[in-house]
Design an enzyme around this catalytic site. Structure first.
Site, mmCIF file in Angstrom:
data_model
loop_
_atom_site.group_PDB
_atom_site.id
_atom_site.type_symbol
_atom_site.label_atom_id
_atom_site.label_comp_id
_atom_site.label_asym_id
_atom_site.label_seq_id
_atom_site.Cartn_x
_atom_site.Cartn_y
_atom_site.Cartn_z
ATOM 1 N N TYR B 438 37.271 41.210 36.328
ATOM 2 C CA TYR B 438 38.241 40.871 37.403
ATOM 3 C C TYR B 438 38.439 41.990 38.411
ATOM 4 C CZ TYR B 438 42.446 42.171 34.385
ATOM 5 O OH TYR B 438 43.394 42.745 33.603
ATOM 6 N N GLU B 439 39.082 41.656 39.495
ATOM 7 C CA GLU B 439 39.190 42.545 40.677
ATOM 8 C C GLU B 439 37.815 42.918 41.222
ATOM 9 O OE1 GLU B 439 41.936 42.513 41.823
ATOM 10 O OE2 GLU B 439 43.179 42.155 40.080
ATOM 11 N N GLY B 440 36.875 41.983 41.162
ATOM 12 C CA GLY B 440 35.510 42.252 41.588
ATOM 13 C C GLY B 440 34.699 42.710 40.397
#
Lengths: 577, 577
Positions: B438-440
């Site tokens: 997550y968050e890229g």
């Protein structure tokens, strides 16, 4: 529902084109041909795809059930297991004298891979039966063989392996389960075993435990351990199963994965057992089963990673995000499929290099195993058996470690969707994680490999294996690179032999790195051989190029780390940690 | 119940002995001293240990609940979250003009680590609030700041980040959520967002979404995206929360881990939103939040790996199996503790090298962040901000990748027990896995790092960072090894700059390896600095020795793999996979 496509063409390529096992079969006088094998693999693939795979996700969600000692497998397993039984898959490599089909183990390995991939949760109810039969066939009395093997080959009776106790896992010398000899020659067993896969369940008429226990008065440690056959039901004279033996499942574990497989705590209370082999030789006999199980666990790592790659390659061809760095590949769409991104390709190629490399290794080891059984010449049998012994811990640990690496890379290809249960890939990651742990952790495999298999005979067997690899049909530039890597391995092994002689901590400090080092080089030789064999149909050289460019370099770091020795590992005091 | 011991002494060592952040604070005129920090870390540690950690396993088992759009956090979270709120932890680094406490970010990072470690499932309800406030503080109108920041700093209102749509994850340019301007200057939003952590729950009075959407008539792609503040309840003139805004949780995800955290699908139907910053600059504004969140996710990887190491080191000191290869260490017991086995030490030292190396990196990056805010000289601010920008993707990806490696090694130390839920370690493995996604995803972090952060400015910022590392106080032999590694990095970067100019596929083909390469060298410099700082109290040189012997060699393989370029990655056609 996660789908599965059986890798039958790749298996045929390995069996017939790369390793030419047909030649071995002919030499051994086995009456099996290519067409028969094709039929067998097709049947197996259908069962795996149509019957087993559809139950994989639901069984994970539902889990196995325990109620007052009764264990129930997940919904649908009963019907699916009946198909595995009726297909004769469990006894396919068994001894024909007792109803087995006597097929080569290399075919058993192919079947094993497909079943593990399709549904490891389900196959855990059947898989250990084969190992148990090999052990019984090798060490038990004729009477026990006659009583147990036929039903086990049919899969109507399944097998389980009861070694671990709460305080005795890796160190079996500590085990306390007691066996007391009875007047009729049988024994009564008392004790508690844990982590017993399929020790209790509802898919078979009978469950045959192979239990390690200590006979009254036996020496302490591993020299005082004996092996017993302990059936759930004691067959009476007309073979009916009315007498329940004295053991029960006290509970089942809640696990990270393989949640549809029931892992029991088993309490033995005056359970009737029959000695297998001789008293106090139990550990040695158990290794017949365990060696099979270890190779099979490596194959489980392989099968699950093959499934992971299939899921990832499908997803990355469908999912569109962003544009390829060299310009749009699907200019009419809003974005390109993510498979166009170099980093996604790197992940997919890494997966594929390990999956197909692992499959080649599993076929190679199994072909040695077959030669150790079927070769007409006894010294050839022995030589092949030594290779199997060398490669068993390597295959178990390296294929399962790469199994997690592949599954985790496949999960990464899914982005956020990979973390969601629905997609199915996160289950593969959880399921494959056990393969690094059970049947001896990979750390234990590495110690076995470096200690008992490599250093103990002065690396003679390893040198023989290196000669085998050098004799592979390979072409440049791969051939050159493989022989360089193998020279490095010889040199490093000499260094190890020299230094391990005076430093008792050395081999344990570098064991995992050394196993990995040997694993990467072995895969390199296998990739070179596959690339040389391929008729451009599979384009194996595409993966071989990637392997030599991007994966084989890992050996350099491992070598450097190994040669840094044990000092920094051993220096801290235990209570500093 | 998995316990947690806050690493307060190690944090103090880093803050005051290694990085001397007190000097920075004094220069910036901040009124914070060592005693105050000790009190703060102690308080945080108590909350983490006594309140948060005991709910970690139960929340995983129970999961979050969804019923007709209402989301309920696991049992006990409500009381524990109230303590986080009342402790003022959420607004500790907030703008004092709006009720924040204006503490340095480096302390926020220490708190973040402890909260992630103790209970990531719980902290996910609070953590994103800080990121949202940084974004609002930086880009929103005074009116929005006055209305929202004070309650958010108190944690009574929490924040959420709504970016991803079913067809638009990494590629936000594809997003479709629409915003239509109203006569009163507000907007109405319509669309569906997925993977919204804490987008709906019952722990706060209000939930403030920061939503990316496309204003009617905006350009296509990323240039047409705007950022909106969309509260669950619209505060009316007397600040009471009676008007429910037009969005609902359509469902929550069933996930591999962080199962106590509710991840919603959110449907916006004529939801009222307020523009943050200017139209069509939404992506840029969102990065203020996302950069914070990325560093925080790296710290989550660190925190969970610290907990994993604690579990493993405790277990390996208690569990006895086998004998040390150099002879019995506990001759009076039946076996030695497994920590006496070299391979177990190798695993523990690897874990510790990454945990404490990661902690040092998180403090270093946060100290740059503080200087980018508090430095009196503007060019110093900018220089530090560039370093933060460079290191954010590195910290996110490297610390979370090592997080999984550490957690998985810790699990391996447990043997079979590590696969059982009861032990707690398998949950850490499942929970930490999300940090790589997550968050890229970490693949995206690596592309950001190599492309936008290194190559785009001709590697100037990287060179500046290398100078920073060279200026570290280090002693031989580590100093010599670090400068060699940094020369290699300079050379490799030059090679990349030269070849990436003509080969658009190169940077994407080697991005992950390059990030790892830089990560391992950075940790080497940090280990050299810690070893030079240590007054023998922590014996940091024990770990530094291990790191240089056993971990830093990984750079050699990465370098070789990078220099093999993109050819083998790009050669296969997409449909060949």
């Amino acid at each position: 529902m996660t789908m599965y496509t059986p890798p039958i063409e790749d298996m045929q390529f390995l069996l017939f084109d790369v390793f030419d096992v047909e030649r071995d079969w002919q030499r051994a006088g086995l009456d099996i041909d290519r067409m028969m094998v094709t039929g067998l693999l097709d049947e197996c693939g259908k069962l795996a795809t149509n019957v087993m795979a559809p139950l994989s996700q639901s069984s994970d969600k539902e889990g196995a059930h325990w109620d007052q000692g009764t264990v129930t497998a997940p919904t649908g397993f009963s019907g699916a297991f009946a198909e595995i039984q009726s297909g004769g898959w469990i006894g396919m490599c068994g001894n024909p004298d007792f109803g087995g089909q006597g097929m080569p183990r290399v075919l058993g390995t192919c079947v094993d891979e497909m079943f593990w991939a399709a549904n490891s949760n389900l196959w855990l109810y059947g898989s250990l039966t084969s190992g148990a039969t090999y052990c019984i066939d090798a060490h038990a009395t004729e009477e026990l063989k006659e009583t147990y093997l036929p039903s086990m080959y049919e899969g109507r009776w399944t097998g389980a392996m009861a070694l671990t106790e709460p305080h005795a896992g890796t160190d079996l010398g500590l085990l306390r389960t007691k066996a007391k000899k009875q007047l009729d020659g049988s024994y009564k067993l008392n004790g508690t075993k844990i982590f017993i896969t399929s020790g209790e369940h509802d898919l078979a008429d009978n469950i045959i435990h192979l239990v390690l226990a200590r006979v009254e008065g036996a020496p302490a440690g591993t020299r005082g351990i004996s092996l017993f056959l302990v059936p759930k039901f004691l067959p009476d004279d007309d073979s009916s199963l009315t007498i329940r033996n004295g053991f029960r499942s006290a509970s089942i574990e809640h696990k990270m994965g393989i949640r549809g497989s029931a892992t029991s705590v088993i309490n033995y209370e005056d359970a009737v057992g029959y000695l297998v082999g001789s008293e106090n030789s139990g550990l040695r006999h158990m290794f017949t089963m365990m060696n099979f199980a270890r190779l099979s666990v490596g194959v489980q790592g392989l099968g699950l990673s093959a499934k992971a790659y299939q899921l990832a390659s499908t997803y990355t061809k469908e999912r569109v995000q962003g544009r390829a760095p060299s310009g749009p590949k699907q200019p009419d769409d809003s974005a390109d499929a993510i498979i166009e991104h170099p980093d996604v390709r790197r992940m997919l190629l890494t997966q594929r290099a390990f999956v197909e490399g692992g499959r080649a290794l599993s076929v190679l080891v199994s072909s040695y195993l077959d030669k150790s059984i079927f070769a007409t010449d006894e010294s050839e049998q022995q030589q092949n058996f030594r290779l199997v012994e060398l490669l068993t811990p390597l295959a178990k640990a390296f294929m399962s470690d790469r199994g997690l690496e592949v599954a985790s890379l496949a999960q990464q290809c899914f982005g956020g969707a990979g973390y969601i249960q629905e997609t199915g890939i996160e289950q593969v990651v959880r399921d494959v994680r056990i393969t690094q742990i059970y049947e001896g952790t990979n750390g234990i495999q590495a110690l076995d490999f470096i200690g008992r298999k490599v250093l103990m005979d002065g690396a003679q067997t390893l040198r023989d294996f290196i000669q085998e690899l050098l004799s592979f049909d390979m072409s440049d530039p791969f051939k050159e690179k493989v022989s360089c890597a193998l020279s490095d391995l010889v040199e490093l092994t000499d260094w190890l032999l020299e230094h391990a002689a005076t430093n008792p901590d050395l081999s344990g400090s570098v064991s995992v790195e050394f196993l990995d080092y040997c694993g990467y080089i072995t895969y390199a030789a296998l990739w070179a051989r596959m690339a040389a064999t391929d008729d451009s149909r599979f384009q194996k050289s595409l993966i071989a190029n990637f392997y030599f460019d991007k994966i084989l370099p890992r050996t350099g770091s491992l070598r450097q780390s190994i040669m840094a020795g044990s000092e920094s590992v051993m220096k801290p005091e235990s209570d500093w940690f």
